[in-house]
Motif scaffolding. Structure first.
Motif, PDB file in Angstrom:
ATOM      1  N   VAL A  62       0.869  -1.204   0.016  1.00  0.00           N
ATOM      2  CA  VAL A  62      -0.001  -0.182   0.238  1.00  0.00           C
ATOM      3  C   VAL A  62       0.858   1.100  -0.025  1.00  0.00           C
ATOM      4  O   VAL A  62       1.749   1.435   0.802  1.00  0.00           O
ATOM      5  N   VAL A  63       0.795   2.141  -0.933  1.00  0.00           N
ATOM      6  CA  VAL A  63       1.639   3.226  -1.134  1.00  0.00           C
ATOM      7  C   VAL A  63       0.554   4.505  -1.069  1.00  0.00           C
ATOM      8  O   VAL A  63       1.221   5.762  -1.471  1.00  0.00           O
ATOM      9  N   GLY A  64      -0.733   4.329  -0.875  1.00  0.00           N
ATOM     10  CA  GLY A  64      -1.608   5.596  -1.005  1.00  0.00           C
ATOM     11  C   GLY A  64      -2.965   5.236  -0.738  1.00  0.00           C
ATOM     12  O   GLY A  64      -3.625   3.993  -0.729  1.00  0.00           O
ATOM     13  N   ALA A  65      -4.065   6.064  -0.887  1.00  0.00           N
ATOM     14  CA  ALA A  65      -5.428   5.862  -1.058  1.00  0.00           C
ATOM     15  C   ALA A  65      -6.066   6.711  -2.099  1.00  0.00           C
ATOM     16  O   ALA A  65      -5.421   7.759  -2.431  1.00  0.00           O
ATOM     17  N   LYS A  66      -7.154   6.153  -2.613  1.00  0.00           N
ATOM     18  CA  LYS A  66      -7.700   6.985  -3.788  1.00  0.00           C
ATOM     19  C   LYS A  66      -9.206   6.843  -3.760  1.00  0.00           C
ATOM     20  O   LYS A  66      -9.716   5.898  -3.410  1.00  0.00           O
ATOM     21  N   ILE A  67      -9.883   7.912  -4.009  1.00  0.00           N
ATOM     22  CA  ILE A  67     -11.274   7.938  -3.802  1.00  0.00           C
ATOM     23  C   ILE A  67     -11.861   8.416  -5.564  1.00  0.00           C
ATOM     24  O   ILE A  67     -11.267   9.406  -5.749  1.00  0.00           O
ATOM     25  N   VAL A  68     -12.873   7.893  -5.899  1.00  0.00           N
ATOM     26  CA  VAL A  68     -13.260   8.182  -7.341  1.00  0.00           C
ATOM     27  C   VAL A  68     -14.882   8.153  -7.358  1.00  0.00           C
ATOM     28  O   VAL A  68     -15.334   7.289  -6.628  1.00  0.00           O
ATOM     29  N   PHE A  69     -15.480   9.330  -7.713  1.00  0.00           N
ATOM     30  CA  PHE A  69     -17.001   9.226  -7.983  1.00  0.00           C
ATOM     31  C   PHE A  69     -17.402  10.158  -9.174  1.00  0.00           C
ATOM     32  O   PHE A  69     -16.626  11.033  -9.635  1.00  0.00           O
ATOM     33  N   GLU A  70     -18.439   9.801  -9.484  1.00  0.00           N
ATOM     34  CA  GLU A  70     -19.058  10.702 -10.804  1.00  0.00           C
ATOM     35  C   GLU A  70     -19.667  11.800 -10.425  1.00  0.00           C
ATOM     36  O   GLU A  70     -20.256  12.033  -9.484  1.00  0.00           O
ATOM     37  N   ILE A  71     -19.410  12.712 -11.438  1.00  0.00           N
ATOM     38  CA  ILE A  71     -20.046  14.241 -11.152  1.00  0.00           C
ATOM     39  C   ILE A  71     -20.982  14.706 -11.906  1.00  0.00           C
ATOM     40  O   ILE A  71     -20.576  14.706 -13.285  1.00  0.00           O
ATOM     41  N   PRO A  72     -22.442  14.943 -11.618  1.00  0.00           N
ATOM     42  CA  PRO A  72     -23.197  15.526 -12.635  1.00  0.00           C
ATOM     43  C   PRO A  72     -22.776  16.713 -13.228  1.00  0.00           C
ATOM     44  O   PRO A  72     -22.333  17.707 -12.485  1.00  0.00           O
TER      45      PRO A  72
END
Length: 648
Positions: free
Chosen positions: A633-643
């Motif tokens: 583990v070298v980090g964290a990521k968050i992804v989501f769609e934007i209207p």
């Protein structure tokens, strides 16, 4: 004396004189060849047929081609067409009925003629082609005048005049005046006729364009004025108008009109006993014309001239020839004039056999004229009876329906009352929902503003700027103070907007991250990456939607780092969908944190806002750790769609 009428669309009536039109066989043959082309559109085919109707005006093939036009127009109307094409086909069908009215009248089918004109007028009115409708009204008016129904005839012409005046159509107005003049002239109200002729003439001269048609119209109106003054025995004014009419007729190139005007002038000279001048005019008129009706007029005028000059053999020759031509032309007025002169001439010469023959001919002719008058009166009564019958039937049906309508009205009022009550309840419910939605939106904005401007962040920012000032780092202090004040303005402005441009959101994030760098002693760097193909000025997103996740990445993802921290932000598209991604190089998420229903403040608020914008309760985050090649583990990521909204 004879009155002129300008041709109405594909049909013409004359109260005293009927023009004939020459057919151009070359044009006819060309049109027929075009008609055999199977590839032409119905609109083009109708245009060609309409031209063939005009080319065969009042000859044997006129009825046939008009029938073809009517059937083709009706057939085309039954197909599914756009509004413009339906209007064209309806225009041709209206013209067909107008022509049919003329044909029925020629065959003495008065009831059918009246019905055809009414259909033509109704069709033109249905497509709001008021100009053509007005010409059809005048056609009906002239037809009604021909059966001595002058009251309705004048009413039709005035109704048409009203439409022409509304459309500011000088040609139509002039034509309506000319028609009214002719009707009043046939009523022997010559001064009133002159008033309308002069009104029409004034308009024709005012709007003269120098075309042959314009000269022809002026010639006819001047000639009609001259005829009216002649019947009033005002020969001086009559001659003035005839002279103007002759000048205009020659300019128009219309040989028939020229011949008629010369004949009128000859009769005036005959009345003034200027026989040589009269003879000269008649010879000139003869050189211009070979039309049956106008030749009949010329020969009768020759006979009248020679009778007054006591040149009986010549008078007998021309009157006999004129009578034969008048019989062929079916002009009862000319027949009567020629026969009366022949009767007088033969009586004065003691030729009692021919005198008796003319007397018997006149009796028979007058009986025929009286029969026509009686037929016209009967036909007028039939028209009146037909109208009254329809009116009575309408009243009877109205009375029968009245009781039923009252019951329907009561039921309808009850239904309306129920609908009104239901509508009131629905309206009240909708207003309550609107108030609730507005309240929820207000609460959401307050939460958003508090998340952006929490006291800890604001006070720490100000304290750090003060520290820079105390440490004499004025340039840095000014720089950060500028960024801080700009950030506060952006937050306050954007919190009142539903959507802002993506480039404005990126500018806000850059300011926000710069302030956060100051608060955390520059322990991290940041980068914001936007896909090159994206037009950030045209893409609009909800404001400050991404800030809570960036704050979490700094606060929690980099909490154990003193230096070397990195925050990476990406905006990109996949299949027209916009995505936001934030990555840090911290220790990553614990297993309990990598779930879709992550309950942090930022996720909760973002869920509420996205549900508000998209009405979609299935919003989810993609939360995962970033692994290296050795699966560490070298980090964290968050992804989501934007209207978003795209504005071109």
């Amino acid at each position: 004396m004879y009155c002129f009428f300008k041709p109405i669309i594909r049909c013409i009536f004359l109260l005293s004189f009927l023009f004939s039109f020459s057919q151009d066989q070359t044009i006819v043959d060309s049109l027929k060849r075009q008609l055999h082309n199977p590839k032409i559109h119905d609109t083009t085919r109708l245009y060609i047929v309409a031209n063939l109707v005009d080319q065969h005006y009042l000859n044997d093939d006129y009825d046939q081609w008009n029938e073809v036009m009517g059937k083709l127009a009706l057939k085309s109307l039954k197909r599914k067409n756009n509004k413009e094409l339906r209007k064209k086909y309806t225009t041709y069908l209206a013209a067909y009925y107008n022509n049919l009215g003329a044909l029925h009248y020629r065959r003495r089918n008065v009831i059918q003629a009246n019905g055809s004109f009414d259909k033509s007028i109704a069709l033109f009115k249905s497509i709001k082609v008021y100009n053509e409708m007005s010409y059809a009204m005048i056609a009906k008016g002239i037809f009604l005048a021909s059966i001595n129904d002058y009251e309705k005839a004048i009413s039709c012409c005035f109704e048409a005049l009203k439409y022409f005046e509304k459309d500011k159509n000088p040609d139509g107005i002039s034509y309506a005046y000319a028609s009214l003049g002719a009707i009043y002239s046939n009523l022997n109200e010559h001064r009133k006729a002159i008033t309308y002729y002069q009104k029409g003439l004034h308009l024709a001269e005012k709007h003269h364009r120098g075309t042959p048609e314009d000269y022809n119209v002026q010639s006819e109106l001047n000639a009609n004025c001259g005829s009216a003054y002649f019947l009033l025995k005002d020969y001086g004014r009559a001659l003035d108008y005839f002279s103007k009419a002759l000048n205009d007729a020659k300019k128009s190139g219309d040989s028939i009109t020229t011949s008629i005007v010369l004949t009128k002038m000859a009769r005036l000279k005959t009345e003034e006993s200027k026989f040589d001048e009269a003879e000269k005019k008649l010879k000139e008129a003869l050189s211009f014309n070979d039309n049956t009706t106008t030749l009949a007029v010329i020969y009768v005028r020759f006979g009248e001239l020679y009778y007054k000059r006591k040149m009986f053999p010549k008078a007998d020759f021309y009157l006999t020839k004129g009578l034969d031509l008048a019989i062929n032309a079916k002009s009862s007025e000319l027949q009567e004039q020629a026969a009366e002169l022949l009767f007088k001439l033969n009586r004065e010469q003691n030729n009692f056999k021919k005198s008796l023959a003319m007397h018997l001919f006149l009796d028979k002719l007058k009986d025929s004229i009286n029969l026509d008058h009686s037929r016209n009166a009967l036909e007028r009564q039939q028209l009146k009876y037909s109208f009254e019958k329809k009116e009575y039937r309408y009243k009877l049906e109205t009375q029968k329906d009245k009781a039923a309508k009252n019951n329907i009205l009561i039921s309808l009022l009850a239904v309306i009352l129920l609908l009104a009550m239901g509508g009131w309840f629905l309206y009240r419910n909708a207003k309550q929902k609107q108030k609730l939605a507005a309240f929820e939106k207000s609460q959401l904005r307050q939460k958003l503003l508090l998340s952006q401007m929490n006291p800890h962040f604001v006070f720490n920012s100000i304290d750090n700027i003060k520290s820079l000032i105390y440490n004499k780092k004025d340039d840095q202090a000014v720089n950060y103070l500028t960024k801080f004040s700009k950030l506060m303005r952006q937050i306050l402005e954007h919190s009142n907007e539903n959507y802002i441009a993506l480039d404005e959101e990126i500018a806000l994030l850059e300011n926000y991250l710069s302030i956060q760098q100051l608060l955390h002693n520059n322990k991290f760097e940041f980068a914001i990456d936007v896909a090159l193909e994206m037009d950030t000025e045209a893409m609009y997103i909800p404001p400050m939607l991404t800030q809570p996740f960036i704050e979490n990445a700094i606060k929690h993802g980099l909490r154990n780092k003193q230096t070397g921290g990195l925050i990476q932000i990406r905006f990109y598209q996949i299949e027209q969908q916009l995505y936001f991604e934030v990555t840090d190089n911290g220790p990553g998420f614990e297993p309990s944190q990598r779930v879709d229903n992550h309950k942090s403040l930022g996720v909760t608020m973002t869920r509420e806002r996205l549900q508000h914008y998209t009405k979609n309760k299935n919003f989810s985050l993609q939360i995962e750790n970033v692994l290296n090649s050795e699966q560490e583990v070298v980090g964290a990521k968050i992804v989501f769609e934007i209207p978003y909204i795209y504005e071109n």
